[in-house]
Scaffold this active site. Structure first.
Site, PDB file in Angstrom:
ATOM      1  N   ASP A  21       0.813  -1.212   0.000  1.00 28.01           N
ATOM      2  CA  ASP A  21       0.000   0.000   0.000  1.00 28.01           C
ATOM      3  C   ASP A  21       0.846   1.262   0.000  1.00 28.01           C
ATOM      4  O   ASP A  21       0.677   2.144  -0.856  1.00 28.01           O
ATOM      5  CB  ASP A  21      -0.933   0.007   1.218  1.00 28.01           C
ATOM      6  N   ARG A 100       0.840   5.291  18.423  1.00 25.75           N
ATOM      7  CA  ARG A 100       0.565   6.359  17.470  1.00 25.75           C
ATOM      8  C   ARG A 100       1.081   7.737  17.896  1.00 25.75           C
ATOM      9  O   ARG A 100       1.586   8.481  17.057  1.00 25.75           O
ATOM     10  CB  ARG A 100      -0.937   6.427  17.158  1.00 25.75           C
ATOM     11  N   ASP A 129      -6.938   4.507  12.832  1.00 25.76           N
ATOM     12  CA  ASP A 129      -5.609   5.110  12.740  1.00 25.76           C
ATOM     13  C   ASP A 129      -5.586   6.408  11.956  1.00 25.76           C
ATOM     14  O   ASP A 129      -4.779   7.295  12.239  1.00 25.76           O
ATOM     15  CB  ASP A 129      -4.612   4.109  12.146  1.00 25.76           C
ATOM     16  N   SER A 185      -4.789  -8.648   7.908  1.00 28.54           N
ATOM     17  CA  SER A 185      -3.775  -7.598   7.999  1.00 28.54           C
ATOM     18  C   SER A 185      -3.261  -7.513   9.429  1.00 28.54           C
ATOM     19  O   SER A 185      -3.969  -7.886  10.376  1.00 28.54           O
ATOM     20  CB  SER A 185      -4.345  -6.246   7.553  1.00 28.54           C
TER      21      SER A 185
END
Length: 419
Positions: A21, A100, A129, A185
Site C-alpha cells: 500500500d 501512534r 488510525d 492484515s
C-alpha cells in the site's frame, strides 16, 4: 536536485511501512507532482529496515528517515498506560493506540525540519488510525496539510482492491514480495500485534493456529510453570527477577523486552474481541499483548495492597476509562489528554512493592505481593484470629448508620404491598 523535486507541488513526508500500500502511495504521490520523503518508525516491529530504505529510494523517495522510538514508546506511553490500568471496552490493552502518539510526533518533527508542506499516511478510510494520526498532526503543527489517499476518490476508485495495487506495482516496477500474503492484515509494535480484516471479518471464524505470531500456543507451552518477580516504584516497573535463569533487569526497555519474552514462551497475552471503532463501525480484532498483559495484572494486584480505597475508586471511575478512550480515539495531544497524563502519576506515589507472578500455559496468576514501604494493609487488624486495634463493637454503630435509609426503603415497600 532531482526532476521530481524541481517540479514538485510541495514536499510530502509519508509514513512508510515498506509494504504494498504505502509503496504504491509513494509512487502515486510522485505521479501527482509531489516530492516525497519516506519516514519509518521503529517501534519494535520485526522489520528489515535496511531493505525498506533501499526500496523507498528505488521507487522514488528523495530521502528516507528511520527513527528508533522504542525507548520513548515504553517510557512515555506504555508505562503510563500500565500506571493507569488503561483499557478500552474492558478488554483491549490499547496496543496499536499507544504507539501512534510517538510515531506522529516524530513524523511532524522531521516534516518541520525538512520544510515539508504536507504529511501523508496509508491508513484506510474506515479505521481508527486515520483519526489518531491526523488529530496528532493538527495538534502538533496546525499548518501542516494532510494527504490521506484512501479517502481521495481518485485514488480509491483507481485502486479498488489488492489486484489493482499489484497491477500498478508491476507497471511502475515497484518491488513486491512473492510470498503469498496471509488472509488478514497486521500491525505490530513492541507492545503488541493486531490481526484484522480478511477471513477475520466473520466474527465466528476461529483464528487459524498459524496466525498467531508472538505467543506459543498455550497447549504447546512448557509443562513447568515459570515464576518471576516484578518490582514497582511509584507505579512504574523498575525491576524484574527470575531466579530460574538468573535474570535481573532494571532498564525500562530491557525490562519490557524480557517480560515479552517470558510471556511469549508461556502463551500469555492472546485475546479475540469485537470492538467499537471511534468512527462508528464495529470491528473484530485479535491481539497478542504478552508483556503488557503480565505488567497490568501485577500492577493491579499491587494496588490492592498499597492504594487508598477512595483514591483507587476515583481513579478507576474517572481516570482509567478516560485515559483508555483518549488513547483509543487519538486524543493524546489534546487539552484533556494533557490533563489526564498529568493526573496519572498523582495516583501512583504509594504504589511501591513487588509482586510474584506465575505463568503457565496461557494463564498468569499472582502468588504473593509485598511492599517495603508503609502499606495500608494491617495483618493484625485484618486477622480473624487477632483482635488488634479494631474493636468489633464499633461495627454495630457502623451497620446501624448504613441501615437508616434501607429501613425507610423497606418500610415503603411493605406499605406499597398493603395498598
Amino acid at each position: 536536485m532531482s526532476a521530481a523535486a524541481a517540479n514538485s507541488k510541495g514536499k510530502v513526508l509519508l509514513a512508510y511501512s515498506g509494504g504494498l500500500d504505502t509503496s504504491c502511495i509513494l509512487v502515486w504521490l510522485i505521479e501527482q507532482g509531489y516530492e516525497v520523503l519516506a519516514y519509518m518508525a521503529n517501534v519494535g516491529q520485526e522489520e528489515d529496515f535496511d531493505a525498506a530504505r533501499e526500496k523507498a529510494l528505488k521507487v522514488g523517495a528523495s530521502k528516507v528517515f528511520i527513527e528508533d522510538l522504542r525507548r520513548e514508546l515504553v517510557e512515555e506511553l506504555v508505562i503510563p498506560t500500565i500506571q493507569a490500568n488503561a483499557v478500552y471496552e474492558t478488554v483491549y490493552l490499547l496496543g496499536t493506540s499507544v504507539a501512534r502518539p510517538v510515531i506522529a510526533r516524530s513524523q511532524v518533527a522531521i516534516a518541520q525540519r525538512e520544510g515539508c508542506t504536507h504529511v501523508s499516511h496509508g491508513c484506510t478510510g474506515k479505521g481508527n488510525d486515520q483519526v489518531r494520526f491526523e488529530l496528532a498532526y493538527y495538534a502538533l503543527d496546525p499548518k501542516l496539510k494532510v494527504i490521506a489517499p484512501w479517502r481521495i476518490p481518485e485514488f480509491y476508485h483507481r485502486f479498488p482492491g489488492r489486484n489493482a495495487l499489484l497491477a500498478y506495482a508491476a507497471e511502475k516496477c515497484i518491488p513486491v514480495s512473492q510470498t503469498p500474503s496471509k488472509p488478514w492484515s497486521t500491525d505490530e509494535n513492541l507492545f503488541h500485534i493486531s490481526y484484522e480484516a480478511g477471513i477475520l471479518e466473520d466474527p465466528n471464524v476461529t483464528p487459524p493456529a498459524d496466525m498467531w505470531k508472538l505467543t506459543v500456543d498455550p497447549e504447546d507451552a512448557p509443562n513447568t510453570p515459570e515464576r518471576i518477580t516484578i518490582t514497582f516504584k511509584a507505579g512504574k516497573p523498575v525491576r524484574v527477577t527470575n531466579e530460574a535463569d538468573s535474570t535481573d533487569v532494571s532498564d525500562p526497555l530491557e525490562l519490557f523486552l524480557y517480560l515479552n519474552a517470558v510471556a511469549r514462551r508461556n502463551g500469555v497475552g492472546r485475546i479475540d474481541i469485537v470492538e467499537n471503532r471511534f468512527i462508528g463501525i464495529k470491528s473484530r480484532g485479535c491481539y497478542e499483548t504478552p508483556g503488557g498483559t503480565v505488567l497490568r495484572a501485577a500492577h493491579i494486584d499491587l494496588e490492592g495492597l498499597v492504594l487508598d480505597r477512595e483514591v483507587r475508586a476515583y481513579r478507576d471511575e474517572h481516570i482509567t476509562p478516560v485515559f483508555g478512550k483518549i488513547l483509543y480515539n487519538g486524543l493524546y495531544f489534546s487539552p484533556e489528554g494533557d490533563l489526564i497524563t498529568k493526573m496519572v502519576p498523582l495516583t501512583q506515589a504509594n504504589v511501591n512493592g513487588s509482586v510474584r507472578v506465575k505463568l503457565y500455559k496461557g494463564s498468569l496468576s499472582v502468588e504473593g505481593r509485598w511492599s517495603e514501604s508503609e502499606t495500608l494493609y494491617d495483618m493484625e487488624q485484618s486477622s480473624m484470629d487477632v483482635q488488634g486495634d479494631f474493636e468489633p463493637t464499633d461495627s454495630d454503630g457502623f451497620i446501624k448508620i448504613q441501615s437508616i435509609r434501607l429501613k425507610k426503603w423497606g418500610a415503603t415497600l411493605q406499605q406499597q404491598k398493603k395498598n
